[in-house]
Design a protein around this motif. Structure first.
Motif, PDB file in Angstrom:
ATOM      1  N   PHE A  72       0.832  -1.201   0.000  1.00 33.17           N
ATOM      2  CA  PHE A  72       0.000   0.000   0.000  1.00 33.17           C
ATOM      3  C   PHE A  72       0.869   1.254   0.000  1.00 33.17           C
ATOM      4  CE2 PHE A  72      -2.707  -3.331   1.693  1.00 33.17           C
ATOM      5  CZ  PHE A  72      -3.789  -3.216   0.853  1.00 33.17           C
ATOM      6  N   TYR A  99      -4.998   0.624   6.146  1.00 31.49           N
ATOM      7  CA  TYR A  99      -5.882  -0.303   5.438  1.00 31.49           C
ATOM      8  C   TYR A  99      -6.582  -1.241   6.424  1.00 31.49           C
ATOM      9  CZ  TYR A  99      -7.233  -4.390   2.692  1.00 31.49           C
ATOM     10  OH  TYR A  99      -7.918  -5.442   2.152  1.00 31.49           O
ATOM     11  N   ARG A 103     -10.565  -1.458   7.235  1.00 29.06           N
ATOM     12  CA  ARG A 103     -11.359  -2.692   7.196  1.00 29.06           C
ATOM     13  C   ARG A 103     -12.139  -2.874   8.497  1.00 29.06           C
ATOM     14  NH1 ARG A 103      -8.090  -7.805   5.196  1.00 29.06           N
ATOM     15  NH2 ARG A 103     -10.030  -8.717   5.917  1.00 29.06           N
TER      16      ARG A 103
END
Length: 163
Positions: A72, A99, A103
């Motif tokens: 990422f 990330y 989530r």
């Protein structure tokens, strides 16, 4: 003088090429070593590093795994048009942490995530920024205290050997 293609895909390929080479060199790896870590032929890796192939997230992930970087972070560096950004987060994997956090947030909030205004997200990010700056200040203060103590011990008079 030969001009390089100016299409968006060509520019994207050159940017990815700079990022990949920068990260590989930071790890002191050769192209051959990196290809082996990615479980691909050297020529395929060389084309990937040169930006000659179509963008492949799968290859970015394999590369990141092979050199121990954040996939990422590589994507973020591409979006920012800043290869150094991938280098800065190579080891702490901050983009991957974001990330994972996203989530978790999505799982906790679900469809209501769409109702949160961008200003509220920026306010929350400001709090994250403040927390991280406070962490860095505490760490720096701890380092300074440690150095000061270590220097004082070194500069103290040594004990007499005759006692």
């Amino acid at each position: 003088m030969v001009r390089l293609p100016a299409s968006p895909l060509a520019r994207q390929g050159r940017l990815l090429s700079r990022i990949v080479k920068l990260l590989r060199e930071e790890r002191n790896l050769t192209s051959r070593q990196t290809a082996a870590r990615m479980k691909m032929q050297l020529r395929t890796y060389q084309d990937f590093e040169a930006g000659k192939r179509e963008f492949s997230f799968t290859k970015v992930r394999r590369f990141a795994r092979g050199v121990g970087a954040d996939p990422f972070g590589i994507l973020l560096a591409m979006y920012l048009h800043d290869p150094e950004a991938a280098l800065e987060v190579m080891d702490n994997r901050m983009p991957m942490a974001f990330y994972v956090g996203m989530r978790r947030l999505r799982k906790a909030i679900g469809a209501e995530l769409a109702t949160i205004p961008p200003a509220q997200v920026l306010l929350a990010m400001r709090r994250v920024e403040e927390e991280l700056l406070a962490y860095l200040a505490r760490r720096a203060a701890g380092t300074e205290d440690w150095l000061e103590q270590a220097f004082a011990e070194i500069l103290d008079d040594p004990p007499d050997d005759d006692t």
